[in-house]
Structure formats: structure tokens, C-alpha cells
Write a protein that holds these residues in place. Structure first.
Motif: not given
Length: 99
Positions: A20-25, A95-99
């Protein structure tokens, strides 16, 4: 040849639905992690799951130890050590991608 078969096997059984990709804080509160441990909060992944988070050419692995983020549009909250390793401290939200 065995290495090629192993890579193909992993590729065939890795689910793109997990990516998934989206915003990270990042956060400096909540469950206390061991000193310097890279942890994160995710809404649905099981506790203890190790996620690979990528941003700006860097990738880190962090362990899910909390629930969140609870702000619309964000997919993961990182601990301060994880945010430092990823190079996102000055930006705050990236903006990051997470796997």
C-alpha cells in the motif's frame, strides 16, 4: 538455478494486496519501545508483523506494536527512531510505500 526458483516462488506467492502507499507520520508517544527500536502503528496488520517502509530511495523495516494512525489519509505512524532512519523528521508527513 535454485536461487532463481526461490525468487520466482517468493514472487508468485507475495500478494500485491499487501502493498500500500499513502501518507506516513511519526510519533513520540504511546507504547514505549526499547531504546532505538524501529516500530510503527498500523490499523490492520497483526502485532509483531515486520513492515518494509520506503521513502525517498530509503527503506527500513519496522515492527507493528500499536494501532493507528487515526487521521484520514495516513497509513502508518512511525516511531522517532524509524522516522530518523527513513529521513523524514524535517518533513513530518511524507508519502511512503509499505509492504
Amino acid at each position: 538455478m535454485r536461487a532463481l526458483i526461490a525468487v520466482l516462488f517468493l514472487f508468485a506467492f507475495s500478494s500485491p494486496a499487501d502493498a500500500e502507499s499513502g501518507l506516513a507520520s511519526y510519533y513520540g508517544y504511546g507504547k514505549a519501545a526499547r531504546s532505538g527500536e524501529m516500530t510503527c502503528a498500523h490499523r490492520t496488520r497483526p502485532f509483531g508483523t515486520v513492515l518494509t517502509v520506503s521513502y525517498g530511495g530509503r527503506s527500513i523495516q519496522c515492527r507493528v506494536n500499536d494501532r493507528g494512525p487515526f487521521i484520514r489519509g495516513r497509513i502508518v505512524d512511525l516511531s522517532v527512531p524509524a522516522a530518523r532512519a527513513l529521513g523524514m523528521m524535517s518533513a513530518g508527513v511524507v508519502r511512503v510505500s509499505v509492504q
